[in-house]
Write a protein that holds these residues in place. Structure first.
Motif, short mmCIF file in Angstrom:
data_model
loop_
_atom_site.label_atom_id
_atom_site.label_comp_id
_atom_site.label_asym_id
_atom_site.label_seq_id
_atom_site.Cartn_x
_atom_site.Cartn_y
_atom_site.Cartn_z
N ALA A 8 0.80 -1.22 0.00
CA ALA A 8 0.00 0.00 0.00
C ALA A 8 0.84 1.27 0.00
O ALA A 8 0.37 2.33 -0.42
CB ALA A 8 -0.95 0.00 1.21
N THR A 9 2.09 1.19 0.46
CA THR A 9 2.91 2.40 0.58
C THR A 9 3.89 2.59 -0.57
O THR A 9 4.62 3.59 -0.60
CB THR A 9 3.70 2.37 1.91
OG1 THR A 9 4.53 1.19 1.93
CG2 THR A 9 2.76 2.34 3.10
N ALA A 10 3.94 1.67 -1.51
CA ALA A 10 4.95 1.72 -2.57
C ALA A 10 4.36 2.25 -3.87
O ALA A 10 3.20 2.01 -4.18
CB ALA A 10 5.55 0.33 -2.79
N PRO A 11 5.16 2.97 -4.66
CA PRO A 11 4.64 3.57 -5.90
C PRO A 11 4.36 2.58 -7.02
O PRO A 11 3.36 2.72 -7.73
CB PRO A 11 5.74 4.56 -6.30
CG PRO A 11 6.99 4.02 -5.67
CD PRO A 11 6.55 3.40 -4.38
N SER A 12 5.22 1.59 -7.21
CA SER A 12 5.04 0.69 -8.35
C SER A 12 3.71 -0.07 -8.30
O SER A 12 2.97 -0.10 -9.30
CB SER A 12 6.20 -0.28 -8.45
OG SER A 12 7.37 0.38 -8.90
N PRO A 13 3.34 -0.69 -7.17
CA PRO A 13 2.05 -1.36 -7.15
C PRO A 13 0.87 -0.41 -7.22
O PRO A 13 -0.21 -0.79 -7.65
CB PRO A 13 2.07 -2.15 -5.83
CG PRO A 13 3.12 -1.52 -5.01
CD PRO A 13 4.13 -0.99 -5.96
N ARG A 14 1.08 0.84 -6.83
CA ARG A 14 0.00 1.82 -6.97
C ARG A 14 -0.39 2.01 -8.43
O ARG A 14 -1.55 2.19 -8.76
CB ARG A 14 0.41 3.17 -6.36
CG ARG A 14 -0.73 4.18 -6.35
CD ARG A 14 -0.30 5.49 -5.75
NE ARG A 14 -1.37 6.46 -5.83
CZ ARG A 14 -1.20 7.76 -5.98
NH1 ARG A 14 0.03 8.27 -6.05
NH2 ARG A 14 -2.23 8.58 -6.05
#
Length: 214
Positions: A8-14
């Motif tokens: 939830a806190t990482a850019p790539s999976p966002r």
């Protein structure tokens, strides 16, 4: 069932979350705690030897696993073509692919370069993946300069435009939203010198997918 391995806190999976939300694709989510190094553990390595997120387990008969945003986007667009996010005409496809690559290279890579080569928490983790690499402090300084140029590029591109690549929302806008927001981790954000970029980002915030995939 489609399964997204997420953090939830990482850019790539966002990027993958926004893509799935824009397409209206139902899926399960499995959180991988990057802060605790869960991606490096044996359990997750057995799922994704690349030790990265996002990863997407498709609903193909063989349970195909996709381990990067490029593959995820390609599969999702082909399997769920509406709404089109990677272009319809040859020209649109080319423009979107070009801008998406530029945003990755000039924006996301510059920010990651800055963070991974300066954060004490990422000592010996200067690159993602299963192999450890030492930090190079000079790359962090170069990364900061690159981020400033990236913001200028987007601001100029968006003059008189609603979207980054073409006259419709695309995956390039998704990647750019994530890049602009990710820059905050290295204390860089758009300012009054970037009015077009700020206008565009405010408009992007109104899309339901952005609220669903914060």
């Amino acid at each position: 069932m489609i399964i997204l391995y997420d953090c939830a806190t990482a850019p790539s999976p966002r990027r993958a979350r926004i893509l799935l939300a824009e397409k209206g694709i139902s899926h399960e989510t499995v959180q991988v705690d990057l802060a605790r190094g869960e991606q490096m553990g044996e359990a997750y390595r057995a799922i994704n030897p690349q030790c990265t997120v996002p990863a997407l387990r498709t609903d193909e008969e063989d349970g195909l696993l996709l381990t990067d945003n490029a593959a995820i986007a390609a599969w999702v667009e082909a399997r769920y073509p509406q709404p089109p996010l990677m272009g319809v005409t040859p020209r649109e496809k080319a423009e979107i692919a070009s801008w998406n690559w530029r945003i990755e290279f000039e924006g996301l890579l510059a920010i990651a370069e800055t963070l991974r080569n300066s954060s004490p928490a990422m000592a010996d983790r200067a690159l993602p993946g299963p192999v450890n690499y030492a930090q190079i402090p000079e790359l962090a300084q170069r990364g900061l300069a690159r981020i400033q140029h990236f913001f200028e590029t987007l601001n100029e591109r968006l003059a008189g435009r609603d979207f980054i690549a073409t006259d419709r929302f695309s995956i390039a806008d998704i990647t750019a939203v994530v890049a602009v927001d990710f820059a905050r981790v290295v204390r860089v954000k758009p300012g009054e010198q970037h009015p077009e970029l700020l206008r565009w980002r405010a408009a992007m915030a109104q899309r339901p997918s952005m609220a669903m995939a914060r």
